[in-house]
Design an enzyme around this catalytic site. Structure first.
Site, short mmCIF file in Angstrom:
data_model
loop_
_atom_site.label_atom_id
_atom_site.label_comp_id
_atom_site.label_asym_id
_atom_site.label_seq_id
_atom_site.Cartn_x
_atom_site.Cartn_y
_atom_site.Cartn_z
N GLY A 65 -2.16 -4.57 0.70
CA GLY A 65 -1.86 -5.72 1.68
C GLY A 65 -1.05 -6.51 1.27
O GLY A 65 -1.01 -8.25 2.09
N SER A 104 1.01 -1.28 0.57
CA SER A 104 0.10 -0.01 -0.06
C SER A 104 0.22 1.17 -0.04
O SER A 104 0.01 2.72 -0.42
CB SER A 104 -0.92 0.05 1.17
OG SER A 104 -0.12 -0.05 2.18
N ASP A 123 -4.61 7.62 10.16
CA ASP A 123 -4.44 5.78 10.87
C ASP A 123 -2.95 6.04 11.32
O ASP A 123 -3.01 4.61 11.75
CB ASP A 123 -4.70 4.93 9.43
CG ASP A 123 -3.55 5.29 8.34
OD1 ASP A 123 -2.91 6.02 7.97
OD2 ASP A 123 -3.95 4.53 7.14
N HIS A 183 -0.16 5.30 6.85
CA HIS A 183 0.25 5.39 5.48
C HIS A 183 0.66 6.64 5.76
O HIS A 183 0.13 7.81 5.41
CB HIS A 183 -0.92 5.27 4.75
CG HIS A 183 -1.01 3.92 4.39
ND1 HIS A 183 -1.88 3.37 5.49
CD2 HIS A 183 -0.94 2.53 3.67
CE1 HIS A 183 -2.22 1.78 4.81
NE2 HIS A 183 -1.28 1.65 4.38
N ASN A 207 3.44 -5.67 5.54
CA ASN A 207 2.83 -6.86 5.87
C ASN A 207 2.58 -7.89 6.95
O ASN A 207 1.96 -8.43 7.79
CB ASN A 207 1.54 -6.26 4.99
CG ASN A 207 0.66 -5.41 4.29
OD1 ASN A 207 0.20 -4.69 5.31
ND2 ASN A 207 0.62 -4.74 3.07
#
Length: 203
Positions: free
Chosen positions: A64, A28, A174, A177, A93
Site C-alpha cells: 500500500g 505490495s 485480484d 498482484h 499505488n
C-alpha cells in the site's frame, strides 16, 4: 596516530557493510502480498541468489505504500543500511489512487537524489496501470519512469510485470498482484539490470 588508525578502520568497515547491502524500497509487489510465505517473493529469491556473494538484501517494502511514503522513509533507511544499491519499486499505488503524476515524479526523483547523495546506485522498477483511468493519465503515469531514468541516468526496468501482468497463470485472483509462479520471472527482470551494477561489489 592510534585515533587516526581507529577512524580509518571504522570507515573501512562501514564502507564494506554498505557495499554488501541492497535495500528494496517498494510496495505490495515487492512485499510479497498474497503469497503463502514471504520467502516465496522475488526479493527473497534475490537474497538467496546473492547469499553466496556475501551480500545482504533488506526488504523495506510495505504493502500500500506510495512514492510519498517512500520519500518519507528513505533517509532513515540510507542512514541505517548504507546500501550499495537501492532498488526502487514505488508508484503503482499513486496511479491506482489517481494521484498527480507530477507529484509522483517529484517524490521518486527525491528518493533517487537522496540515494545518490548517500553513495548508493539506484535501480528504478517501472510500473503500468490499468487503462480505465483514461489514456492521458495512463500515458502521463508511464512517462514518469522513462523521464526519471533518462534525466538521472539510473538503471531501470521499464515495466516490472512485463510478461506477467494480465496473464492469468501468473496473477492472483485480484488481477493486480503476481502469484508464486510469477516471482522467478520478476527476479529475472530485476537481475538483468541489477547484475551489471554489482560487478564492482565485493563478494
Amino acid at each position: 596516530m592510534r585515533n587516526l588508525l581507529l577512524s580509518f578502520m571504522l570507515w573501512a568497515m562501514s564502507g564494506w557493510v554498505g557495499a554488501a547491502t541492497i535495500v528494496v524500497l517498494g510496495d505490495s509487489i515487492s512485499a510479497g502480498y498474497g503469497l503463502e510465505k514471504i520467502d516465496q517473493g522475488w526479493v527473497s529469491l534475490l537474497a538467496e541468489k546473492l547469499r553466496p556473494r556475501g551480500m545482504i538484501v533488506v526488504n523495506a517494502s510495505i504493502s500500500g505504500d506510495t512514492s510519498a511514503g517512500g520519500l518519507s522513509r528513505v533517509d532513515a533507511l540510507l542512514a541505517q543500511h548504507h546500501p550499495a544499491v537501492l532498488i526502487l519499486e514505488l508508484g503503482g499505488n499513486d496511479g491506482l489512487r489517481g494521484l498527480p503524476p507530477a507529484q509522483m515524479a517529484a517524490n521518486l526523483g527525491g528518493i533517487i537524489d537522496r540515494a545518490g547523495a548517500a553513495g548508493a546506485q539506484v535501480l528504478l522498477l517501472g510500473m503500468k496501470i490499468p487503462p480505465n483511468y483514461g489514456k492521458r493519465y495512463t500515458e502521463m503515469f508511464q512517462k514518469v519512469y522513462a523521464d526519471l531514468a533518462g534525466r538521472s541516468g539510473v538503471a531501470s526496468v521499464p515495466f516490472l510485470l512485463d510478461g506477467v501482468g494480465g496473464v492469468e497463470a501468473y496473477m492472483q485472483a485480484d488481477g493486480i498482484h503476481p502469484n508464486r509462479e510469477a516471482q522467478s520471472l520478476l527476479l529475472e527482470q530485476v537481475w538483468n539490470k541489477l547484475e551489471p551494477l554489482l560487478a564492482g561489489q565485493p563478494r
